[in-house]
Design an enzyme around this catalytic site. Structure first.
Site, PDB file in Angstrom:
ATOM      1  N   ARG A   1    -104.098 -27.388 -90.248  1.00  0.00           N
ATOM      2  CA  ARG A   1    -105.344 -27.348 -89.642  1.00  0.00           C
ATOM      3  C   ARG A   1    -106.483 -27.872 -90.262  1.00  0.00           C
ATOM      4  O   ARG A   1    -107.579 -27.530 -90.368  1.00  0.00           O
ATOM      5  CB  ARG A   1    -105.841 -25.623 -89.861  1.00  0.00           C
ATOM      6  CG  ARG A   1    -104.968 -24.521 -88.957  1.00  0.00           C
ATOM      7  CD  ARG A   1    -105.767 -24.554 -87.749  1.00  0.00           C
ATOM      8  NE  ARG A   1    -104.930 -23.601 -86.707  1.00  0.00           N
ATOM      9  CZ  ARG A   1    -105.385 -22.080 -86.707  1.00  0.00           C
ATOM     10  NH1 ARG A   1    -106.562 -22.160 -87.108  1.00  0.00           N
ATOM     11  NH2 ARG A   1    -104.876 -21.537 -85.925  1.00  0.00           N
TER      12      ARG A   1
ATOM     13  N   TYR B   1     -97.851 -14.070 -78.601  1.00  0.00           N
ATOM     14  CA  TYR B   1     -99.160 -14.081 -78.244  1.00  0.00           C
ATOM     15  C   TYR B   1     -99.173 -13.497 -76.670  1.00  0.00           C
ATOM     16  O   TYR B   1    -100.187 -13.056 -76.073  1.00  0.00           O
ATOM     17  CB  TYR B   1     -99.921 -15.279 -78.323  1.00  0.00           C
ATOM     18  CG  TYR B   1    -100.494 -15.456 -79.907  1.00  0.00           C
ATOM     19  CD1 TYR B   1    -101.659 -14.953 -80.440  1.00  0.00           C
ATOM     20  CD2 TYR B   1     -99.533 -16.036 -80.632  1.00  0.00           C
ATOM     21  CE1 TYR B   1    -101.678 -14.988 -81.670  1.00  0.00           C
ATOM     22  CE2 TYR B   1     -99.845 -16.294 -81.988  1.00  0.00           C
ATOM     23  CZ  TYR B   1    -101.089 -15.831 -82.444  1.00  0.00           C
ATOM     24  OH  TYR B   1    -101.309 -16.257 -83.816  1.00  0.00           O
TER      25      TYR B   1
ATOM     26  N   ARG C   1    -113.008 -25.910 -88.622  1.00  0.00           N
ATOM     27  CA  ARG C   1    -114.224 -25.418 -88.938  1.00  0.00           C
ATOM     28  C   ARG C   1    -115.077 -25.609 -90.373  1.00  0.00           C
ATOM     29  O   ARG C   1    -116.184 -25.451 -90.586  1.00  0.00           O
ATOM     30  CB  ARG C   1    -114.502 -23.739 -88.398  1.00  0.00           C
ATOM     31  CG  ARG C   1    -114.558 -23.625 -86.927  1.00  0.00           C
ATOM     32  CD  ARG C   1    -114.288 -22.181 -86.469  1.00  0.00           C
ATOM     33  NE  ARG C   1    -113.247 -22.016 -87.187  1.00  0.00           N
ATOM     34  CZ  ARG C   1    -112.131 -20.657 -86.825  1.00  0.00           C
ATOM     35  NH1 ARG C   1    -112.852 -19.617 -86.044  1.00  0.00           N
ATOM     36  NH2 ARG C   1    -111.193 -20.331 -87.199  1.00  0.00           N
TER      37      ARG C   1
ATOM     38  N   ARG D   1    -117.334 -29.837 -81.732  1.00  0.00           N
ATOM     39  CA  ARG D   1    -117.008 -28.676 -80.996  1.00  0.00           C
ATOM     40  C   ARG D   1    -117.992 -28.196 -80.185  1.00  0.00           C
ATOM     41  O   ARG D   1    -117.801 -27.658 -79.004  1.00  0.00           O
ATOM     42  CB  ARG D   1    -116.493 -27.508 -81.972  1.00  0.00           C
ATOM     43  CG  ARG D   1    -116.266 -26.071 -81.686  1.00  0.00           C
ATOM     44  CD  ARG D   1    -114.857 -25.612 -81.209  1.00  0.00           C
ATOM     45  NE  ARG D   1    -114.603 -24.267 -81.201  1.00  0.00           N
ATOM     46  CZ  ARG D   1    -114.940 -23.686 -80.283  1.00  0.00           C
ATOM     47  NH1 ARG D   1    -115.821 -23.970 -79.113  1.00  0.00           N
ATOM     48  NH2 ARG D   1    -114.714 -22.353 -80.166  1.00  0.00           N
TER      49      ARG D   1
ATOM     50  N   ASP E   1    -103.639 -27.127 -79.465  1.00  0.00           N
ATOM     51  CA  ASP E   1    -103.244 -25.596 -80.213  1.00  0.00           C
ATOM     52  C   ASP E   1    -102.041 -25.345 -79.352  1.00  0.00           C
ATOM     53  O   ASP E   1    -101.409 -25.905 -78.265  1.00  0.00           O
ATOM     54  CB  ASP E   1    -104.498 -24.783 -79.502  1.00  0.00           C
ATOM     55  CG  ASP E   1    -104.090 -23.523 -80.480  1.00  0.00           C
ATOM     56  OD1 ASP E   1    -104.847 -23.402 -81.297  1.00  0.00           O
ATOM     57  OD2 ASP E   1    -103.394 -22.374 -79.841  1.00  0.00           O
TER      58      ASP E   1
HETATM   59  O1  CP3 Z   1    -105.602 -29.666 -87.429  1.00  0.00           O
HETATM   60  C1  CP3 Z   1    -104.712 -29.213 -87.057  1.00  0.00           C
HETATM   61  O2  CP3 Z   1    -103.778 -28.503 -87.586  1.00  0.00           O
HETATM   62  C2  CP3 Z   1    -104.228 -29.275 -85.650  1.00  0.00           C
HETATM   63  C3  CP3 Z   1    -104.750 -28.477 -84.704  1.00  0.00           C
HETATM   64  C4  CP3 Z   1    -104.380 -27.034 -84.415  1.00  0.00           C
HETATM   65  C5  CP3 Z   1    -104.961 -26.004 -84.221  1.00  0.00           C
HETATM   66  N1  CP3 Z   1    -104.136 -24.772 -84.172  1.00  0.00           N
HETATM   67  C6  CP3 Z   1    -106.322 -26.001 -83.953  1.00  0.00           C
HETATM   68  C7  CP3 Z   1    -107.077 -24.823 -83.870  1.00  0.00           C
HETATM   69  C8  CP3 Z   1    -102.855 -26.607 -84.873  1.00  0.00           C
HETATM   70  C9  CP3 Z   1    -101.547 -27.416 -85.250  1.00  0.00           C
HETATM   71  C10 CP3 Z   1    -102.983 -25.019 -84.553  1.00  0.00           C
HETATM   72  C11 CP3 Z   1    -101.603 -24.434 -84.547  1.00  0.00           C
HETATM   73  C12 CP3 Z   1    -102.012 -22.860 -83.992  1.00  0.00           C
HETATM   74  N2  CP3 Z   1    -102.555 -22.391 -83.304  1.00  0.00           N
HETATM   75  C13 CP3 Z   1    -101.031 -22.008 -84.769  1.00  0.00           C
HETATM   76  C14 CP3 Z   1     -99.931 -22.127 -85.424  1.00  0.00           C
HETATM   77  C15 CP3 Z   1    -100.436 -22.420 -87.028  1.00  0.00           C
HETATM   78  C16 CP3 Z   1    -100.916 -21.290 -87.627  1.00  0.00           C
HETATM   79  O3  CP3 Z   1    -102.208 -21.116 -88.015  1.00  0.00           O
HETATM   80  O4  CP3 Z   1    -100.442 -20.196 -87.919  1.00  0.00           O
HETATM   81  C17 CP3 Z   1    -101.201 -20.578 -83.907  1.00  0.00           C
HETATM   82  C18 CP3 Z   1    -100.835 -19.410 -84.412  1.00  0.00           C
HETATM   83  C19 CP3 Z   1    -102.363 -20.947 -83.034  1.00  0.00           C
HETATM   84  C20 CP3 Z   1    -103.195 -20.084 -82.311  1.00  0.00           C
HETATM   85  C21 CP3 Z   1    -104.376 -19.905 -82.786  1.00  0.00           C
HETATM   86  N3  CP3 Z   1    -105.394 -20.957 -82.493  1.00  0.00           N
HETATM   87  C22 CP3 Z   1    -105.262 -18.828 -83.547  1.00  0.00           C
HETATM   88  C23 CP3 Z   1    -104.576 -17.562 -83.560  1.00  0.00           C
HETATM   89  C24 CP3 Z   1    -106.403 -19.175 -83.326  1.00  0.00           C
HETATM   90  C25 CP3 Z   1    -107.648 -18.391 -83.747  1.00  0.00           C
HETATM   91  C26 CP3 Z   1    -107.806 -18.313 -85.410  1.00  0.00           C
HETATM   92  C27 CP3 Z   1    -109.075 -19.008 -85.711  1.00  0.00           C
HETATM   93  O5  CP3 Z   1    -108.868 -19.899 -86.995  1.00  0.00           O
HETATM   94  O6  CP3 Z   1    -109.904 -18.928 -85.099  1.00  0.00           O
HETATM   95  C28 CP3 Z   1    -106.697 -20.513 -82.705  1.00  0.00           C
HETATM   96  C29 CP3 Z   1    -108.009 -21.190 -82.731  1.00  0.00           C
HETATM   97  C30 CP3 Z   1    -107.743 -22.560 -83.440  1.00  0.00           C
HETATM   98  N4  CP3 Z   1    -107.048 -23.588 -83.275  1.00  0.00           N
HETATM   99  C31 CP3 Z   1    -108.646 -23.183 -84.172  1.00  0.00           C
HETATM  100  C32 CP3 Z   1    -108.535 -24.760 -84.382  1.00  0.00           C
HETATM  101  C33 CP3 Z   1    -109.190 -25.522 -85.213  1.00  0.00           C
HETATM  102  C34 CP3 Z   1    -110.307 -22.633 -84.384  1.00  0.00           C
HETATM  103  C35 CP3 Z   1    -111.079 -22.406 -83.162  1.00  0.00           C
HETATM  104  C36 CP3 Z   1    -112.408 -22.911 -82.985  1.00  0.00           C
HETATM  105  O7  CP3 Z   1    -112.783 -24.172 -83.295  1.00  0.00           O
HETATM  106  O8  CP3 Z   1    -113.470 -22.162 -82.678  1.00  0.00           O
END
Ligand code: CP3
Length: 340
Positions: free
Chosen positions: A24, A149, A28, A37, A74
Site C-alpha cells: 500500500r 468480500y 492516503r 485521488r 485493487d
Molecule cells: O500501493 C499499493 O499497494 C497498490 C495498490 C493496492 C490497493 N489495494 C489500493 C487501495 C493494493 C495492492 C490493494 C490490495 C487490497 N485491497 C487488499 C489486499 C491487501 C490488504 O491490504 O490486505 C485488500 C483486502 C483490498 C480491499 C480494500 N481496498 C479495502 C479493504 C480497502 C479499504 C481499506 C482502506 O484502507 O480504506 C480498499 C481501498 C484502497 N485500496 C485504498 C487504496 C490506496 C484506500 C482507498 C482510498 O483512497 O480512499
C-alpha cells in the site's frame, strides 16, 4: 542491464542490503495521493484511469526511491468486472452486493478482459516511465480473500459469513473459487505480458481458516493460479502473502509453489529463518512501528535485518501502510534498511 534487485532475490539470491518496498505504498499517507485521488472522483475511477493510476504508482517511487513499484489498482476490480456493484464508501471501506450460493452459476466473466483493459494499459505505461532499476509488481487477490468480500458484501472482522458459506455450501464455494482463480490467471498473465516483473497474490484473510479449509480454499486455488501462470509465462516470479497463516506457512509454500512467501509481523524470527532455508521471504515489520518511529522503529528494522538479512529477503511491512504513517518515518525506514 543486470536483473532488477527484487527479481534477483525472488530467484533465491541473497542481496544485502535487501530490496525494499511497502504494501500500500501508494496511498492516503501521501498528500500528493490525496490530491490526485480528489481529482479522480471515486476510488474505482482512479483504478481505471491509466494517467492517474500511473501517477499515484510513481509518487512513492519519486519520494522514497523504493526498489519496486506496485501497480495501483485493487483486488476488488475482479468482482467489479463480475458486475457485483462494487463501491468504495469514504470511511466505510468497500461494499458490493452480497452473493448467495444459487447465484454463483450465473456469474459471467466474459466482459472481464474489456473491463480490466485500463489496468493493463497502466502496467504498460508504468514500465515505460519507471526508472530502469525499479521493478514493477503486478498483483491480484487470492480467490479466498476476494470471495470473503463477495459473500459478506463488505469487510468483516473475521469473515464469518464466508466461513459459514464454505461449511454449508462447500461445492458452491469451490465453484466460486475456481471462477476467481480462472479470472486471476488471465489477469496476471496480461499484467506480465504488459511489463510486470513479478506478481504478488494477496491472501489477506488466509488466517481465519482452519487447517482443512486452508488447504481447500487458500492453497488449492492459489496453486492453480501459480501452475497456470507459470505454464503461460515460463520463469515468472510469484510472491504469495497468506496473512495470518502462521504454522501453515511451510505447507503454503510447498502446496502452492510460490517463489517467495510474504510474512506478517506475528511470524517469529526463528520460524521465518527456518522458512527462508527453503526460499525467499518478504516482510515483516509491524506497520505500527512505523507510526511510532524512534526506538520502536529502529529496533524493529534492525531485528529483521539481523535475523533474515543473511538469506534471500525482501524488506517490507507485515501488512499495508496506514494513512497516519508519518512521511519522515518512512524516509528513516528506507535510509536505515539501505545502511544495512
Ligand atoms: O500501493 C499499493 O499497494 C497498490 C495498490 C493496492 C490497493 N489495494 C489500493 C487501495 C493494493 C495492492 C490493494 C490490495 C487490497 N485491497 C487488499 C489486499 C491487501 C490488504 O491490504 O490486505 C485488500 C483486502 C483490498 C480491499 C480494500 N481496498 C479495502 C479493504 C480497502 C479499504 C481499506 C482502506 O484502507 O480504506 C480498499 C481501498 C484502497 N485500496 C485504498 C487504496 C490506496 C484506500 C482507498 C482510498 O483512497 O480512499
Amino acid at each position: 542491464m543486470q536483473e532488477r534487485k527484487l527479481n534477483r532475490v525472488l530467484a533465491g539470491e541473497t542481496v544485502f542490503p535487501p530490496p525494499i518496498w511497502l504494501m500500500r505504498q501508494a496511498g492516503r499517507y501521501l498528500p500528493e495521493y490525496r490530491e490526485t485521488r480528489a481529482k479522480a472522483g471515486g476510488f474505482l475511477d482512479l483504478c481505471y484511469n491509466p494517467d492517474l493510476a500511473t501517477e499515484v504508482t510513481l509518487q512513492p517511487i519519486r519520494r522514497f526511491g523504493f526498489d519496486a513499484a506496485i501497480l495501483f489498482s485493487d483486488i476488488l476490480v475482479i468482482p467489479d468486472a463480475l458486475r457485483r456493484n462494487v463501491r468504495f464508501v469514504q470511511g466505510e471501506g468497500p461494499q458490493m452486493d452480497p452473493i448467495a450460493p444459487h447465484e454463483i452459476g450465473g456469474l459471467d466473466p466474459t466482459n472481464a478482459d474489456t473491463h480490466l483493459a485500463p489496468v493493463i494499459a497502466t502496467v504498460a505505461r508504468l514500465r515505460a516511465e519507471l526508472p530502469a532499476e525499479t521493478a514493477l509488481i503486478g498483483f491480484c487477490g487470492a480467490p479466498w480473500t476476494v470471495a470473503t468480500y463477495m459473500i459478506a458484501g463488505h469487510g468483516t472482522p473475521d469473515q464469518a459469513p464466508a466461513r459459514r458459506f464454505a461449511y454449508a455450501h462447500p461445492e458452491a464455494m469451490d465453484e466460486l473459487l475456481a471462477l476467481l482463480a480462472e479470472m486471476s490467471v488471465e489477469y496476471l498473465i496480461r499484467q506480465l505480458q504488459a511489463g510486470a516483473d513479478c506478481v504478488q497474490i494477496f491472501d489477506s484473510w488466509a488466517g481465519v481458516l482452519d487447517e482443512l479449509s486452508f488447504h481447500r480454499f487458500s492453497i488449492a486455488p492459489t496453486r492453480r493460479i501459480v501452475e497456470r501462470v507459470r505454464a503461460a509465462v515460463p520463469g515468472v516470479r510469484i510472491i504469495g502473502f497468506p496473512k495470518g497463516a502462521g504454522p501453515l506457512l511451510p505447507a503454503y509454500r510447498t502446496g502452492t509453489g510460490v517463489d517467495a512467501v510474504g510474512l506478517d509481523w506475528s511470524v517469529p524470527f526463528s520460524f521465518a529463518a527456518e522458512l527462508q532455508t527453503t526460499g525467499p521471504v518478504q516482510g515483516n515489520l509491524d506497520p505500527l512501528r512505523l507510526i511510532a518511529g524512534g526506538h520502536a522503529l529502529d529496533e524493529g528494522i534492525d531485528a529483521i535485518l539481523e535475523h533474515l538479512g543473511a538469506g534471500p529477503l525482501v524488506f517490507n511491512l507485515g501488512h499495508g501502510i496506514t494513512p497516519d504513517a508519518p512521511i519522515a518515518h518512512v524516509e528513516r525506514l528506507v535510509e536505515r534498511v539501505r545502511q544495512g
